[in-house]
Write a protein that holds these residues in place. Structure first.
Motif, short mmCIF file in Angstrom:
data_model
loop_
_atom_site.label_atom_id
_atom_site.label_comp_id
_atom_site.label_asym_id
_atom_site.label_seq_id
_atom_site.Cartn_x
_atom_site.Cartn_y
_atom_site.Cartn_z
N THR A 24 0.84 -1.20 0.00
CA THR A 24 0.00 0.00 0.00
C THR A 24 0.87 1.26 0.00
O THR A 24 0.58 2.23 -0.71
N THR A 42 -4.69 -2.45 4.99
CA THR A 42 -5.71 -2.25 3.98
C THR A 42 -6.90 -3.14 4.28
O THR A 42 -6.77 -4.34 4.43
N ASP A 65 -4.63 -3.12 -5.11
CA ASP A 65 -3.81 -3.36 -3.93
C ASP A 65 -4.52 -4.41 -3.07
O ASP A 65 -5.73 -4.32 -2.86
N THR A 66 -3.78 -5.41 -2.61
CA THR A 66 -4.41 -6.48 -1.83
C THR A 66 -5.07 -5.90 -0.58
O THR A 66 -4.44 -5.17 0.15
N GLU A 70 -3.93 -11.09 2.13
CA GLU A 70 -2.62 -11.64 1.79
C GLU A 70 -2.45 -13.08 2.24
O GLU A 70 -1.74 -13.85 1.62
MG MG Z 1 -1.84 -2.95 2.35
#
Ligand code: MG
Ligand code: GDP
Length: 175
Positions: A24, A42, A65-66, A70
């Motif tokens: 991020t 995030t 963006d994940t 993850e």
């Molecule tokens: Mg992130």
């Protein structure tokens, strides 16, 4: 002077890698020119767009963006479907994050999309005194697996714009 071969390219770009590696932060550095030591993890939607203009092409990045998933590898295929480029990120101060990055590299290779532009990114190079993963180690692994490689710092901005420009140039060349 704008040439008549100037192309407009829209490209989906995904970031993969362990939580806390700076995915991020890299995106926010690129898109907003900002960095926070207290970047919140995030959660939920994490989608950014950014336009980069080259001589030969204008690239509109759709950056995924994940969003905190993850740890759930099974979500990945859905997440990177249709991507033109993938950035796998690890943190040079964490050998564990490098091991997890290798898993992502292997997963992308199993998918076998030869057109996918792939980068292995070693982030947090500003923390040299805490380094656990050598530059050569990362570089070699990338090379063996057909990934491009860069060491970056979202904090100092080292190599961050370079990363996205390199990808833009490869996209323009492939288009
Ligand atoms: Mg992130
Ligand atoms: P993500 O989970 O991969 O999205 O990682 P974040 O972007 O949320 O970053 C995790 C933590 O690492 C945050 O506290 C960031 O401030 C910090 N961080 C990210 N990039 C860097 C960097 O290049 N250098 C340093 N020193 N810290 C970073």
């Amino acid at each position: 002077r704008r040439s008549n071969t100037n192309k407009n390219i829209q490209a989906k770009l995904v970031l993969l890698g362990d939580m806390g590696t700076g995915k991020t932060s890299l995106v926010l550095r690129f898109v907003k020119g900002q960095f926070s030591d207290y970047q919140e993890s995030t959660i939920g939607a994490a989608f950014f767009t950014q336009v980069l203009s080259l001589n030969e092409a204008t690239i509109k990045f759709d950056i995924w963006d994940t969003a905190g998933q993850e740890r759930y590898h099974s979500l990945a295929p859905m997440y990177y479907r249709g991507a033109a480029a993938a950035i796998v990120v690890y943190d040079i101060t964490s050998s564990e994050s490098f091991e997890r990055a290798k898993k992502w590299v292997q997963e992308l290779q199993r998918r076998g999309n030869l057109n996918l532009i792939t980068f292995l990114v070693a982030n947090k190079v500003d923390l040299e005194e805490k380094r656990e993963v050598g530059k050569e180690e990362g570089e070699l692994y990338a090379k063996e697996n057909g990934f491009s490689f860069l060491e970056t710092s979202a904090k100092t901005a080292q190599n961050v714009n370079e990363l996205f420009y390199e990808i833009a140039k490869k996209l323009a060349k492939a288009a």
